[in-house]
Design a protein around this motif. Sequence first.
Motif, PDB file in Angstrom:
ATOM      1  N   LEU A 165      -1.073 -15.471 -26.950  1.00  0.00           N
ATOM      2  CA  LEU A 165      -2.387 -14.935 -27.292  1.00  0.00           C
ATOM      3  C   LEU A 165      -2.516 -14.575 -28.767  1.00  0.00           C
ATOM      4  O   LEU A 165      -3.538 -14.001 -29.169  1.00  0.00           O
ATOM      5  CB  LEU A 165      -2.684 -13.693 -26.437  1.00  0.00           C
ATOM      6  N   MET A 166      -1.542 -14.906 -29.562  1.00  0.00           N
ATOM      7  CA  MET A 166      -1.582 -14.606 -30.995  1.00  0.00           C
ATOM      8  C   MET A 166      -2.244 -15.775 -31.743  1.00  0.00           C
ATOM      9  O   MET A 166      -1.736 -16.902 -31.709  1.00  0.00           O
ATOM     10  CB  MET A 166      -0.173 -14.362 -31.535  1.00  0.00           C
ATOM     11  N   PRO A 167      -3.383 -15.533 -32.420  1.00  0.00           N
ATOM     12  CA  PRO A 167      -4.047 -16.617 -33.161  1.00  0.00           C
ATOM     13  C   PRO A 167      -3.293 -16.940 -34.451  1.00  0.00           C
ATOM     14  O   PRO A 167      -2.556 -16.117 -34.982  1.00  0.00           O
ATOM     15  CB  PRO A 167      -5.435 -16.041 -33.456  1.00  0.00           C
ATOM     16  N   ASP A 168      -3.468 -18.142 -34.903  1.00  0.00           N
ATOM     17  CA  ASP A 168      -2.938 -18.596 -36.193  1.00  0.00           C
ATOM     18  C   ASP A 168      -1.407 -18.579 -36.241  1.00  0.00           C
ATOM     19  O   ASP A 168      -0.820 -18.485 -37.333  1.00  0.00           O
ATOM     20  CB  ASP A 168      -3.495 -17.741 -37.344  1.00  0.00           C
ATOM     21  N   MET A 169      -0.734 -18.654 -35.078  1.00  0.00           N
ATOM     22  CA  MET A 169       0.738 -18.723 -35.090  1.00  0.00           C
ATOM     23  C   MET A 169       1.245 -19.968 -34.374  1.00  0.00           C
ATOM     24  O   MET A 169       2.444 -20.141 -34.225  1.00  0.00           O
ATOM     25  CB  MET A 169       1.341 -17.464 -34.445  1.00  0.00           C
ATOM     26  N   ASP A 170       0.328 -20.799 -33.935  1.00  0.00           N
ATOM     27  CA  ASP A 170       0.656 -22.111 -33.411  1.00  0.00           C
ATOM     28  C   ASP A 170       1.548 -22.064 -32.161  1.00  0.00           C
ATOM     29  O   ASP A 170       2.408 -22.903 -31.961  1.00  0.00           O
ATOM     30  CB  ASP A 170       1.308 -22.970 -34.490  1.00  0.00           C
ATOM     31  N   PHE A 171       1.318 -21.057 -31.284  1.00  0.00           N
ATOM     32  CA  PHE A 171       2.002 -21.044 -29.988  1.00  0.00           C
ATOM     33  C   PHE A 171       1.139 -21.765 -28.967  1.00  0.00           C
ATOM     34  O   PHE A 171      -0.101 -21.709 -29.022  1.00  0.00           O
ATOM     35  CB  PHE A 171       2.258 -19.609 -29.527  1.00  0.00           C
ATOM     36  N   ILE A 172       1.802 -22.428 -27.991  1.00  0.00           N
ATOM     37  CA  ILE A 172       1.095 -23.188 -26.957  1.00  0.00           C
ATOM     38  C   ILE A 172       1.043 -22.361 -25.684  1.00  0.00           C
ATOM     39  O   ILE A 172       2.082 -21.905 -25.185  1.00  0.00           O
ATOM     40  CB  ILE A 172       1.794 -24.536 -26.697  1.00  0.00           C
ATOM     41  N   ASP A 173      -0.166 -22.172 -25.155  1.00  0.00           N
ATOM     42  CA  ASP A 173      -0.314 -21.506 -23.861  1.00  0.00           C
ATOM     43  C   ASP A 173      -0.095 -22.564 -22.791  1.00  0.00           C
ATOM     44  O   ASP A 173      -1.004 -23.310 -22.411  1.00  0.00           O
ATOM     45  CB  ASP A 173      -1.700 -20.884 -23.748  1.00  0.00           C
ATOM     46  N   THR A 174       1.127 -22.656 -22.276  1.00  0.00           N
ATOM     47  CA  THR A 174       1.504 -23.743 -21.367  1.00  0.00           C
ATOM     48  C   THR A 174       0.763 -23.670 -20.036  1.00  0.00           C
ATOM     49  O   THR A 174       0.564 -24.691 -19.372  1.00  0.00           O
ATOM     50  CB  THR A 174       3.015 -23.694 -21.109  1.00  0.00           C
ATOM     51  N   VAL A 175       0.342 -22.464 -19.607  1.00  0.00           N
ATOM     52  CA  VAL A 175      -0.387 -22.342 -18.347  1.00  0.00           C
ATOM     53  C   VAL A 175      -1.744 -23.018 -18.458  1.00  0.00           C
ATOM     54  O   VAL A 175      -2.186 -23.725 -17.538  1.00  0.00           O
ATOM     55  CB  VAL A 175      -0.535 -20.867 -17.961  1.00  0.00           C
ATOM     56  N   ILE A 176      -2.433 -22.815 -19.588  1.00  0.00           N
ATOM     57  CA  ILE A 176      -3.758 -23.416 -19.771  1.00  0.00           C
ATOM     58  C   ILE A 176      -3.649 -24.910 -20.029  1.00  0.00           C
ATOM     59  O   ILE A 176      -4.420 -25.715 -19.480  1.00  0.00           O
ATOM     60  CB  ILE A 176      -4.496 -22.715 -20.920  1.00  0.00           C
ATOM     61  N   VAL A 177      -2.684 -25.319 -20.813  1.00  0.00           N
ATOM     62  CA  VAL A 177      -2.545 -26.733 -21.154  1.00  0.00           C
ATOM     63  C   VAL A 177      -2.215 -27.555 -19.919  1.00  0.00           C
ATOM     64  O   VAL A 177      -2.798 -28.636 -19.705  1.00  0.00           O
ATOM     65  CB  VAL A 177      -1.476 -26.911 -22.246  1.00  0.00           C
ATOM     66  N   HIS A 178      -1.338 -27.072 -19.079  1.00  0.00           N
ATOM     67  CA  HIS A 178      -0.904 -27.851 -17.914  1.00  0.00           C
ATOM     68  C   HIS A 178      -1.583 -27.401 -16.625  1.00  0.00           C
ATOM     69  O   HIS A 178      -1.231 -27.910 -15.551  1.00  0.00           O
ATOM     70  CB  HIS A 178       0.621 -27.740 -17.772  1.00  0.00           C
TER      71      HIS A 178
END
Length: 397
Positions: A165-178
């Motif tokens: 949930l941190m913006p501008d740090m380029d982490f992937i929310d794997t639950v939403i993506v998959h």
Amino acid sequence: MGEAILRTPDDRTAALPPPMEERAEPRPPAAGTRLARRRAPRRPRLWFEILLIAVSYWTYSLIRNAVPTQQATALRNADWIWDAEQHLGLAVERGVNHGVNSVTWLIVGMNYYYATLHFVVTIGVLVWIYRWHPGRYAAVRLVLFATTAVALVGFYFFPLAPPRLMPDMDFIDTVIVHRTWGSLASGNLSEVSNQYAAMPSMHIGWSTWCGITIAALAGPRWVKALGVLYPVATLVVIVATANHFWLDAVGGLICLAFGFAVTAAWYASSPYRLPQHIAHAGARTATRQGAPTAAGTEAGTAPRPPPPPPPPPPPPPTTTTAPAPADSPEPEPEPGSSLVPPAAPPGREAAQGTRPAPPADPGSAPTAPGTAATSGTAPALGAAVPADDGDGAPHTS
């Protein structure tokens, strides 16, 4: 005080036993005894445990989600955690997140792992302890409850946003993506669940509790190995799915250490060193009523001395009879004395068991001096025996 003396009819003396003291009335158990009984392991009741776990988790979720959503504070704390990890050179979460996300089957499996095993394994370990280690169940459960309770303090005073949930740090929310289902961060569940309760990580707290319990109490070595690997795999999962920083895992371990400390203080022992099974209900009832236990003492009290044995009954009076004096030997007649022994005094014949000689016949001839009577009485020892020359008149030689 002196002893009481009893004199028997035969003039013997015997000491009377001390008087029996009256048994004191049982006193109510002291506070220390009641506390010891509360600390003693008890056989868990299934219905009570199910109700307790359900109410406890409902209360935990209610308090956790009732924490004010402080998004700005949670994001600021997340920036501080990220900067601290970068300063330590251990900011590895983003690399792990991107690397595992490139393998679809692996990241999808980790998403389901994160959403399900957190509850399934924990409940499974509780059931296993309840069934096979009832004597340790309450203590092991207390560790879990104390760990979860202190975690609520962290949720309230240190709100923290997860990396996803941190913006501008380029982490992937794997639950939403998959589009993984079942997670508290997916779909409508994210609207009723506190998304900023990442510190401490209860995934690590609960999984480490499961791992230690399995490694300490399981029999087969391969099961112990699975217990050790379970919290390690959970750490990889929470980092790869961008749900926690690794410092959140440290917070979870601190909460677990607090839970073990509370349990050790309450039971005065490690939960894994308590007896595996509970004593039979009859033995516990006898212990509560004052009967000695296997160790010879009552629960929480000093051993009572055994009651004194009943005094022996006094010996019955005895009557003793003086033994009759032995008969004196008969004196031997002197030479030249009469062949007829002197007459015994009256009553002597009865004592000696002999019969008196019959009175002499008035018509018979008198016995000559120096001759034996012909009444059948044997001559005395040492007297001369008269000879018979055939004419019927005895004479001495």
